[in-house]
Design a protein around this motif. Structure first.
Motif, PDB file in Angstrom:
ATOM      1  N   ARG A  62       0.835  -1.125   0.010  1.00  0.00           N
ATOM      2  CA  ARG A  62       0.014   0.091   0.100  1.00  0.00           C
ATOM      3  C   ARG A  62       0.850   1.178   0.034  1.00  0.00           C
ATOM      4  NH1 ARG A  62      -4.863   1.828   3.817  1.00  0.00           N
ATOM      5  NH2 ARG A  62      -4.812   4.158   3.569  1.00  0.00           N
ATOM      6  N   VAL A  63       0.546   2.116  -0.777  1.00  0.00           N
ATOM      7  CA  VAL A  63       1.447   3.485  -1.116  1.00  0.00           C
ATOM      8  C   VAL A  63       0.224   4.726  -0.756  1.00  0.00           C
ATOM      9  CG1 VAL A  63       3.026   4.962  -2.485  1.00  0.00           C
ATOM     10  CG2 VAL A  63       3.007   2.342  -2.490  1.00  0.00           C
ATOM     11  N   ASP A  64       0.339   5.315  -0.020  1.00  0.00           N
ATOM     12  CA  ASP A  64      -0.794   6.530   0.279  1.00  0.00           C
ATOM     13  C   ASP A  64      -0.054   7.670  -0.481  1.00  0.00           C
ATOM     14  OD1 ASP A  64      -2.302   4.859   1.902  1.00  0.00           O
ATOM     15  OD2 ASP A  64      -1.401   5.297   3.681  1.00  0.00           O
ATOM     16  N   GLY A  65      -1.135   8.742  -0.803  1.00  0.00           N
ATOM     17  CA  GLY A  65      -0.592   9.742  -1.409  1.00  0.00           C
ATOM     18  C   GLY A  65      -0.217  10.707  -0.296  1.00  0.00           C
ATOM     19  N   PRO A  66       0.139  12.066  -0.664  1.00  0.00           N
ATOM     20  CA  PRO A  66       0.218  12.754  -1.965  1.00  0.00           C
ATOM     21  C   PRO A  66       1.664  11.989  -2.524  1.00  0.00           C
ATOM     22  CG  PRO A  66       1.037  14.390  -0.614  1.00  0.00           C
ATOM     23  CD  PRO A  66       0.304  13.232   0.002  1.00  0.00           C
ATOM     24  N   TYR A  67       1.722  12.009  -3.890  1.00  0.00           N
ATOM     25  CA  TYR A  67       2.891  11.286  -4.511  1.00  0.00           C
ATOM     26  C   TYR A  67       3.587  12.427  -5.325  1.00  0.00           C
ATOM     27  CZ  TYR A  67      -0.797   7.764  -4.304  1.00  0.00           C
ATOM     28  OH  TYR A  67      -1.506   6.645  -3.668  1.00  0.00           O
ATOM     29  N   ALA A  68       4.698  12.812  -4.611  1.00  0.00           N
ATOM     30  CA  ALA A  68       5.816  13.850  -5.003  1.00  0.00           C
ATOM     31  C   ALA A  68       6.404  13.412  -6.387  1.00  0.00           C
ATOM     32  CB  ALA A  68       6.840  13.748  -4.064  1.00  0.00           C
ATOM     33  N   GLU A  69       6.507  12.118  -6.758  1.00  0.00           N
ATOM     34  CA  GLU A  69       7.120  11.759  -7.995  1.00  0.00           C
ATOM     35  C   GLU A  69       6.070  11.826  -9.143  1.00  0.00           C
ATOM     36  OE1 GLU A  69       5.188   8.084  -6.181  1.00  0.00           O
ATOM     37  OE2 GLU A  69       6.269   9.734  -5.706  1.00  0.00           O
ATOM     38  N   ALA A  70       4.993  11.972  -8.905  1.00  0.00           N
ATOM     39  CA  ALA A  70       3.735  12.207  -9.937  1.00  0.00           C
ATOM     40  C   ALA A  70       3.994  13.347 -10.667  1.00  0.00           C
ATOM     41  CB  ALA A  70       2.390  11.967  -9.464  1.00  0.00           C
ATOM     42  N   LYS A  71       4.359  13.413 -12.023  1.00  0.00           N
ATOM     43  CA  LYS A  71       4.246  14.472 -13.025  1.00  0.00           C
ATOM     44  C   LYS A  71       2.821  14.820 -13.306  1.00  0.00           C
ATOM     45  CE  LYS A  71       8.863  14.630 -12.738  1.00  0.00           C
ATOM     46  NZ  LYS A  71       9.171  15.256 -11.697  1.00  0.00           N
ATOM     47  N   GLU A  72       1.965  13.864 -13.515  1.00  0.00           N
ATOM     48  CA  GLU A  72       0.627  14.265 -14.052  1.00  0.00           C
ATOM     49  C   GLU A  72      -0.247  13.198 -13.310  1.00  0.00           C
ATOM     50  OE1 GLU A  72       0.632  12.866 -18.065  1.00  0.00           O
ATOM     51  OE2 GLU A  72       1.620  14.655 -18.980  1.00  0.00           O
ATOM     52  N   VAL A  73      -1.451  13.810 -12.796  1.00  0.00           N
ATOM     53  CA  VAL A  73      -2.555  12.990 -12.388  1.00  0.00           C
ATOM     54  C   VAL A  73      -3.756  13.103 -13.043  1.00  0.00           C
ATOM     55  CG1 VAL A  73      -1.457  13.236 -10.118  1.00  0.00           C
ATOM     56  CG2 VAL A  73      -3.115  15.080 -10.945  1.00  0.00           C
ATOM     57  N   VAL A  74      -4.641  12.071 -13.025  1.00  0.00           N
ATOM     58  CA  VAL A  74      -5.859  12.091 -13.464  1.00  0.00           C
ATOM     59  C   VAL A  74      -6.768  13.114 -12.651  1.00  0.00           C
ATOM     60  CG1 VAL A  74      -8.080  10.796 -14.196  1.00  0.00           C
ATOM     61  CG2 VAL A  74      -5.798   9.730 -14.525  1.00  0.00           C
ATOM     62  N   GLY A  75      -7.284  13.992 -13.672  1.00  0.00           N
ATOM     63  CA  GLY A  75      -7.978  15.081 -12.916  1.00  0.00           C
ATOM     64  C   GLY A  75      -9.627  15.035 -13.171  1.00  0.00           C
ATOM     65  N   GLY A  76      -9.947  14.204 -13.974  1.00  0.00           N
ATOM     66  CA  GLY A  76     -11.492  13.859 -14.415  1.00  0.00           C
ATOM     67  C   GLY A  76     -11.714  12.717 -15.189  1.00  0.00           C
ATOM     68  N   TRP A  77     -12.959  12.387 -15.212  1.00  0.00           N
ATOM     69  CA  TRP A  77     -13.169  11.322 -16.021  1.00  0.00           C
ATOM     70  C   TRP A  77     -14.628  11.355 -16.459  1.00  0.00           C
ATOM     71  CZ3 TRP A  77     -17.403   8.170 -14.446  1.00  0.00           C
ATOM     72  CH2 TRP A  77     -17.809   8.426 -13.105  1.00  0.00           C
ATOM     73  N   ALA A  78     -15.169  10.534 -17.601  1.00  0.00           N
ATOM     74  CA  ALA A  78     -16.373  10.576 -18.169  1.00  0.00           C
ATOM     75  C   ALA A  78     -16.442   8.991 -18.677  1.00  0.00           C
ATOM     76  CB  ALA A  78     -16.505  11.571 -19.083  1.00  0.00           C
ATOM     77  N   ILE A  79     -17.637   8.749 -18.585  1.00  0.00           N
ATOM     78  CA  ILE A  79     -18.032   7.325 -19.472  1.00  0.00           C
ATOM     79  C   ILE A  79     -19.166   8.017 -20.415  1.00  0.00           C
ATOM     80  CG2 ILE A  79     -19.206   5.213 -19.501  1.00  0.00           C
ATOM     81  CD1 ILE A  79     -16.812   5.389 -17.913  1.00  0.00           C
ATOM     82  N   MET A  80     -19.009   7.802 -21.804  1.00  0.00           N
ATOM     83  CA  MET A  80     -19.552   8.293 -22.817  1.00  0.00           C
ATOM     84  C   MET A  80     -20.054   6.841 -23.992  1.00  0.00           C
ATOM     85  SD  MET A  80     -17.252  11.309 -23.370  1.00  0.00           S
ATOM     86  CE  MET A  80     -16.040  10.098 -22.937  1.00  0.00           C
ATOM     87  N   GLN A  81     -21.109   7.018 -24.557  1.00  0.00           N
ATOM     88  CA  GLN A  81     -21.611   6.281 -25.644  1.00  0.00           C
ATOM     89  C   GLN A  81     -21.725   6.824 -26.821  1.00  0.00           C
ATOM     90  OE1 GLN A  81     -24.808   3.650 -24.270  1.00  0.00           O
ATOM     91  NE2 GLN A  81     -25.979   5.223 -24.422  1.00  0.00           N
ATOM     92  N   TYR A  82     -21.141   6.220 -28.077  1.00  0.00           N
ATOM     93  CA  TYR A  82     -21.090   6.775 -29.371  1.00  0.00           C
ATOM     94  C   TYR A  82     -21.814   5.675 -30.423  1.00  0.00           C
ATOM     95  CZ  TYR A  82     -18.746  10.854 -27.581  1.00  0.00           C
ATOM     96  OH  TYR A  82     -18.372  11.804 -26.776  1.00  0.00           O
ATOM     97  N   ASP A  83     -22.020   6.029 -31.409  1.00  0.00           N
ATOM     98  CA  ASP A  83     -22.522   5.136 -32.593  1.00  0.00           C
ATOM     99  C   ASP A  83     -21.168   4.520 -33.220  1.00  0.00           C
ATOM    100  OD1 ASP A  83     -25.059   5.028 -32.120  1.00  0.00           O
ATOM    101  OD2 ASP A  83     -25.410   6.801 -33.472  1.00  0.00           O
ATOM    102  N   THR A  84     -20.214   5.667 -33.633  1.00  0.00           N
ATOM    103  CA  THR A  84     -19.037   5.190 -34.084  1.00  0.00           C
ATOM    104  C   THR A  84     -17.709   5.880 -33.228  1.00  0.00           C
ATOM    105  OG1 THR A  84     -19.023   6.996 -35.551  1.00  0.00           O
ATOM    106  CG2 THR A  84     -20.076   5.381 -36.252  1.00  0.00           C
ATOM    107  N   LEU A  85     -16.648   5.126 -33.679  1.00  0.00           N
ATOM    108  CA  LEU A  85     -15.275   5.745 -33.180  1.00  0.00           C
ATOM    109  C   LEU A  85     -15.208   7.131 -33.522  1.00  0.00           C
ATOM    110  CD1 LEU A  85     -12.599   5.381 -31.741  1.00  0.00           C
ATOM    111  CD2 LEU A  85     -11.597   4.277 -33.620  1.00  0.00           C
ATOM    112  N   GLU A  86     -15.379   7.255 -34.904  1.00  0.00           N
ATOM    113  CA  GLU A  86     -15.243   8.786 -35.319  1.00  0.00           C
ATOM    114  C   GLU A  86     -15.836   9.665 -34.566  1.00  0.00           C
ATOM    115  OE1 GLU A  86     -16.188   6.017 -37.239  1.00  0.00           O
ATOM    116  OE2 GLU A  86     -14.021   5.691 -38.044  1.00  0.00           O
TER     117      GLU A  86
END
Length: 124
Positions: A62-86
């Protein structure tokens, strides 16, 4: 209908996004939800309270944050659906452009990946 996960990565500690980005994102998400594209999503807090479980050579650590070595972090997310990849790719670009317009001083990486429902290849 294929589903996709979008997420944004950014440098940690860049501060709160400007109000104009929140307003633009609210309008964009409302439009996408009305079309049945946006299913769920949200922003994430920083890594100060994050917990990682690292599996290495059969051992769990187990490794608890904050993570000083992290250059980037995920700031947000979304689940979406589309008819096509395009369509998914085109909407992801619109999402990225909202960040470029309303928060140009911050580097944001906007990523979209198709959600797997089994062993098949993407697009099947």
């Amino acid at each position: 209908m294929p589903r996709f996960m979008g997420f944004v990565r950014m440098e940690e500690g860049v501060g709160t996004p400007p109000q104009s980005l929140f307003e633009a994102m609210d309008a964009y998400i409302a439009e996408q939800a009305a079309k049945g594209v946006f299913l769920d999503g949200g922003g994430l807090y920083g890594t100060e309270d994050a917990v990682n479980f690292v599996v290495r050579q059969g051992e769990v650590t187990r490794v608890d944050g904050p993570y000083a070595e992290a250059k980037e972090v995920v700031g947000g997310w979304a689940i979406m659906q589309y008819d096509t990849l395009e369509e998914a790719v085109a909407d992801q670009q619109v999402f990225a452009e909202l960040h470029a317009k309303h928060w140009p001083e911050v580097t944001v990486i906007s990523t979209m990946r198709q959600i797997s429902t089994g062993p098949e290849a993407p697009g099947e």
